[in-house]
Design a protein around this motif. Structure first.
Motif, PDB file in Angstrom:
ATOM      1  N   LEU A 258       0.819  -1.209   0.000  1.00 46.81           N
ATOM      2  CA  LEU A 258       0.000   0.000   0.000  1.00 46.81           C
ATOM      3  C   LEU A 258       0.853   1.259   0.000  1.00 46.81           C
ATOM      4  O   LEU A 258       0.332   2.374   0.051  1.00 46.81           O
ATOM      5  CB  LEU A 258      -0.920   0.010   1.231  1.00 46.81           C
ATOM      6  CG  LEU A 258      -1.812  -1.212   1.441  1.00 46.81           C
ATOM      7  CD1 LEU A 258      -2.743  -0.987   2.624  1.00 46.81           C
ATOM      8  CD2 LEU A 258      -2.603  -1.538   0.190  1.00 46.81           C
ATOM      9  N   ILE A 259       2.162   1.073  -0.071  1.00 47.59           N
ATOM     10  CA  ILE A 259       3.111   2.189  -0.012  1.00 47.59           C
ATOM     11  C   ILE A 259       3.540   2.538  -1.435  1.00 47.59           C
ATOM     12  O   ILE A 259       3.979   1.676  -2.187  1.00 47.59           O
ATOM     13  CB  ILE A 259       4.337   1.809   0.838  1.00 47.59           C
ATOM     14  CG1 ILE A 259       3.897   1.304   2.223  1.00 47.59           C
ATOM     15  CG2 ILE A 259       5.278   2.988   0.947  1.00 47.59           C
ATOM     16  CD1 ILE A 259       3.110   2.300   3.035  1.00 47.59           C
ATOM     17  N   ASN A 260       3.447   3.821  -1.790  1.00 44.79           N
ATOM     18  CA  ASN A 260       3.745   4.215  -3.166  1.00 44.79           C
ATOM     19  C   ASN A 260       5.226   4.129  -3.514  1.00 44.79           C
ATOM     20  O   ASN A 260       5.581   3.651  -4.582  1.00 44.79           O
ATOM     21  CB  ASN A 260       3.257   5.646  -3.423  1.00 44.79           C
ATOM     22  CG  ASN A 260       1.864   5.677  -4.005  1.00 44.79           C
ATOM     23  OD1 ASN A 260       0.950   5.083  -3.438  1.00 44.79           O
ATOM     24  ND2 ASN A 260       1.703   6.353  -5.115  1.00 44.79           N
ATOM     25  N   CYS A 261       6.092   4.620  -2.632  1.00 37.32           N
ATOM     26  CA  CYS A 261       7.486   4.783  -3.041  1.00 37.32           C
ATOM     27  C   CYS A 261       8.462   4.487  -1.917  1.00 37.32           C
ATOM     28  O   CYS A 261       8.138   4.628  -0.742  1.00 37.32           O
ATOM     29  CB  CYS A 261       7.731   6.204  -3.548  1.00 37.32           C
ATOM     30  SG  CYS A 261       6.776   6.631  -5.018  1.00 37.32           S
ATOM     31  N   PHE A 262       9.685   4.139  -2.334  1.00 32.80           N
ATOM     32  CA  PHE A 262      10.750   3.771  -1.412  1.00 32.80           C
ATOM     33  C   PHE A 262      12.064   4.379  -1.889  1.00 32.80           C
ATOM     34  O   PHE A 262      12.202   4.747  -3.058  1.00 32.80           O
ATOM     35  CB  PHE A 262      10.913   2.246  -1.370  1.00 32.80           C
ATOM     36  CG  PHE A 262       9.679   1.505  -0.935  1.00 32.80           C
ATOM     37  CD1 PHE A 262       9.542   1.070   0.382  1.00 32.80           C
ATOM     38  CD2 PHE A 262       8.651   1.231  -1.829  1.00 32.80           C
ATOM     39  CE1 PHE A 262       8.413   0.381   0.789  1.00 32.80           C
ATOM     40  CE2 PHE A 262       7.520   0.538  -1.431  1.00 32.80           C
ATOM     41  CZ  PHE A 262       7.404   0.116  -0.114  1.00 32.80           C
ATOM     42  N   VAL A 263      13.042   4.441  -0.987  1.00 35.42           N
ATOM     43  CA  VAL A 263      14.429   4.684  -1.361  1.00 35.42           C
ATOM     44  C   VAL A 263      15.224   3.447  -0.983  1.00 35.42           C
ATOM     45  O   VAL A 263      15.145   2.972   0.160  1.00 35.42           O
ATOM     46  CB  VAL A 263      14.997   5.944  -0.680  1.00 35.42           C
ATOM     47  CG1 VAL A 263      16.530   5.927  -0.666  1.00 35.42           C
ATOM     48  CG2 VAL A 263      14.505   7.203  -1.392  1.00 35.42           C
ATOM     49  N   GLN A 264      15.961   2.918  -1.940  1.00 39.81           N
ATOM     50  CA  GLN A 264      16.743   1.701  -1.737  1.00 39.81           C
ATOM     51  C   GLN A 264      18.234   2.028  -1.833  1.00 39.81           C
ATOM     52  O   GLN A 264      18.664   2.730  -2.761  1.00 39.81           O
ATOM     53  CB  GLN A 264      16.383   0.648  -2.793  1.00 39.81           C
ATOM     54  CG  GLN A 264      14.953   0.130  -2.673  1.00 39.81           C
ATOM     55  CD  GLN A 264      14.733  -0.633  -1.397  1.00 39.81           C
ATOM     56  OE1 GLN A 264      14.014  -0.162  -0.522  1.00 39.81           O
ATOM     57  NE2 GLN A 264      15.346  -1.788  -1.262  1.00 39.81           N
ATOM     58  N   PRO A 265      19.035   1.530  -0.899  1.00 47.16           N
ATOM     59  CA  PRO A 265      20.474   1.802  -0.937  1.00 47.16           C
ATOM     60  C   PRO A 265      21.181   0.962  -1.989  1.00 47.16           C
ATOM     61  O   PRO A 265      20.749  -0.143  -2.323  1.00 47.16           O
ATOM     62  CB  PRO A 265      20.927   1.410   0.474  1.00 47.16           C
ATOM     63  CG  PRO A 265      19.960   0.343   0.891  1.00 47.16           C
ATOM     64  CD  PRO A 265      18.642   0.716   0.273  1.00 47.16           C
ATOM     65  N   VAL A 266      22.270   1.495  -2.522  1.00 48.98           N
ATOM     66  CA  VAL A 266      23.099   0.796  -3.507  1.00 48.98           C
ATOM     67  C   VAL A 266      24.555   0.977  -3.097  1.00 48.98           C
ATOM     68  O   VAL A 266      25.048   2.098  -2.994  1.00 48.98           O
ATOM     69  CB  VAL A 266      22.903   1.352  -4.934  1.00 48.98           C
ATOM     70  CG1 VAL A 266      23.734   0.549  -5.932  1.00 48.98           C
ATOM     71  CG2 VAL A 266      21.429   1.350  -5.326  1.00 48.98           C
TER      72      VAL A 266
END
Length: 614
Positions: free
Chosen positions: A91-99
């Protein structure tokens, strides 16, 4: 024809015929099997969010949540589409993912590039968009210890992420969305700026992360160092390269103005990259003591830490204008505040009922309980209040609305903390410490926060609301934007492929015509995005931004003949005004194709200005 329908006691517009594109977007993107209209979706979503309440109170809360949805609270698209269904979707639109900088290993807590790729693919498969900071990846040509090879640099790996996004079909057939961020002092920054010049990376938005030190160097016409923690290696070693005391390797130096000009000319030509002002973002952060923000979600309204997420919802401001278009038109602050308080509870509940693509995303979210409540329909609401978007009174009204939203949301979260407990990482001393967003709250509010805590670390975000404004708000103006055009042709992608064109009208125009007649002249408040100066767009963000704890997604629309010098000045003004970022778009430039097309057609008899078709 189907009608939009609201209960008699809600702050609602009169009934208007449902526009074909609004109906089709609603049914294609949000309605589930057996649902036939807006109220069916509202009932499902209300019941789903009430499941986070105590068992004996769920029916009562479901009824209150249903009324909130009818009154103009628009949860973000993932909530509308998936809450209360059996879809394997978040239900969550967006994320930040580490690289990280390794291929498959672990780089100081950051997953290797291909581990990050797999995590992003799973996130997109479940319906989430993803933002990344690629700055940890060593630059092109850098030495790779233990091998005879040199590094590829961030941009080639971005192509791999772009291909993955294009390939993975997300839950609910939602197209993937990604944001790539690179620091202004990364040695590959110029390759990053030009990464989309040849039409590549179509599944990415690009933003350069600018520091205050860089901006001051631009103003002072000084050089800046290009740095990375990876050793350059013997093949590209030069006299300029050395290791600094902070452990970073200097790869070279560039005139700051030259880099700035490269960024600005690319943005002027085709709308990218946008910019993020990193130091402002971090200085304003309520959780500066335990996290560093280096990237944002795909539309930029939520700067987030690694594995951070944004749980979004917007309130339709047009629903709170009383006596629209009349001399005594007014905005109902009390009704707006009541709905905002209930919306905070609903978004907080989303965090407890959603599925998380990755376990670390869930842990991060529940430690801080970030939500992002905002508004939509600002441009239309101002028109209904007889106020021009590009004049001081319009900005003052928008600022007052944002301040009302802030106060209602923070009070509601504090009350929720008293009822349910504060978010686990809450510490009053640092949360209210000098310089944070929360430190600017009123003293009575800060006293309550010290006593009870806060349920949510962050509460406010103004997101783009394109399809939910179409489906649930009769094409009210998007987010903080003014209307792009009063009527337009809109191209919509079809599930089976290809596109279909729809004639669509703005909500404020439709309401005005219903009340005044088809031939009534439009008043001076009816001003569209391209009929106002670019500076007026920036000034509106500057008026509202002090009351938004995350950020604002805003596209500054400028005419295609906007001079480069004027365009560049917008970005400098944005930094000087303390904004967190900016993206400007010259309508009709070589930017990526738009779904809206403006076509001039004959003016209505008696109209003050031609009616444009988009």
């Amino acid at each position: 024809m189907a009608m939009t329908s609201y209960p008699a006691d809600s702050p609602s517009p009169p009934e208007l015929p449902l526009q074909p594109i609004c109906r089709d977007v609603l049914m294609e993107k949000y309605a589930q099997e057996g649902e036939h209209g807006i109220d069916d979706i509202h009932r499902r979503v209300a019941r789903a969010l009430a499941q986070a309440e105590k068992p004996g109170e769920r029916e009562t809360w479901a009824a209150r949540f249903l009324q909130a949805l009818r009154d103009g609270f628009l949860p973000a698209g993932r909530i509308q589409a998936a809450a209360g269904t059996t879809l394997a979707a978040t239900l969550i639109n967006c994320f930040v993912q580490p690289v990280g900088d390794s291929i498959i290993g672990n780089d100081e807590g950051y997953p290797g590039i291909y581990i990050a790729l797999a995590e992003a693919a799973e996130t997109m498969r479940m319906g989430g968009g993803v933002g990344y900071d690629f700055s940890r990846i060593r630059p092109h040509g850098a030495w790779v210890a233990g091998t005879r090879s040199s590094a590829s640099g961030p941009v080639p790996f971005m192509r791999v992420f772009d291909c993955s996004c294009r390939t993975v079909e997300s839950a609910g057939a939602r197209r993937g969305a990604q944001m790539a961020v690179l620091r202004c002092d990364h040695p590959d920054i110029e390759a990053f700026i030009g990464a989309k010049d040849d039409g590549e990376l179509s599944n990415f938005n690009l933003s350069v992360a600018l520091t205050d030190a860089f901006m001051l160097a631009v103003l002072d016409d000084r050089e800046v160092e290009l740095v990375h923690r990876a050793e350059p290696g013997p093949r590209i070693r030069s006299a300029q390269q050395h290791r600094r005391e902070d452990g970073l390797w200097v790869y070279g130096r560039r005139p700051a103005k030259a880099l700035w000009d490269r960024i600005m000319r690319s943005a002027h030509a085709h709308g990218e990259p946008g910019v993020l002002f990193l130091d402002r973002i971090n200085a304003d952060n309520n959780l500066y003591s335990c996290e560093t923000l280096a990237a944002a979600n795909p539309c930029g309204e939520q700067p987030l830490p690694p594995y951070g997420s944004c749980c979004l919802g917007s309130i339709d401001l047009t629903r709170f204008v009383r006596d629209p278009f009349e001399p005594g038109a007014r905005f109902d602050d009390d009704a707006f505040s009541r709905l905002a308080a209930l919306a905070v509870r609903m978004l907080d509940n989303v965090l407890d009922i959603t599925a998380w693509p990755l376990e670390r995303q869930g842990r991060e979210a529940l430690l801080k309980r970030r939500i992002g409540l905002g508004f939509t329909g600002l441009g239309d609401a101002l028109v209904m209040l007889n106020l021009r978007y590009d004049e001081p009174q319009g900005r003052a009204t928008a600022q007052r609305i944002a301040r009302t939203l802030r106060d209602a949301a923070y009070a509601a979260s504090c009350a929720l903390a008293r009822e349910r407990g504060a978010f686990p990482l809450f510490d009053a001393g640092t949360y209210l410490g000098w310089g944070t967003f929360a430190s600017r709250l009123s003293e009575p509010m800060k006293m309550r926060i010290r006593a009870w805590g806060m349920r949510n670390s962050h509460l406010l975000s103004i997101a783009p609301t394109g399809t939910i404004s179409l489906a649930f708000a009769d094409n009210a103006s998007n987010g903080i934007e003014p209307a792009f055009a009063w009527s337009c042709t809109r191209r919509k992608r079809l599930p089976e492929g290809g596109t279909r064109e729809y004639e669509v009208e703005d909500h404020a125009l439709r309401l005005y015509r219903q009340r005044r007649g088809e031939r009534a002249a439009l008043g001076p408040a009816f001003v569209t995005a391209l009929q106002m100066s670019a500076k007026a767009h920036v000034d509106m963000v500057a008026a509202v931004a002090p009351y938004i704890d995350a950020a604002i997604s805003k596209t500054v629309n400028v005419p295609v003949d906007c001079a480069y010098e004027d365009f560049e000045e917008l970005y400098m003004q944005a930094w000087q005004l303390g904004l967190k970022g900016l993206a400007a778009y010259r309508s009709g430039s070589a930017a990526q194709g738009s779904v809206l097309e403006v076509r001039t057609r004959p003016a209505c008899s008696g109209c003050a200005a031609p009616v444009a078709a988009a």
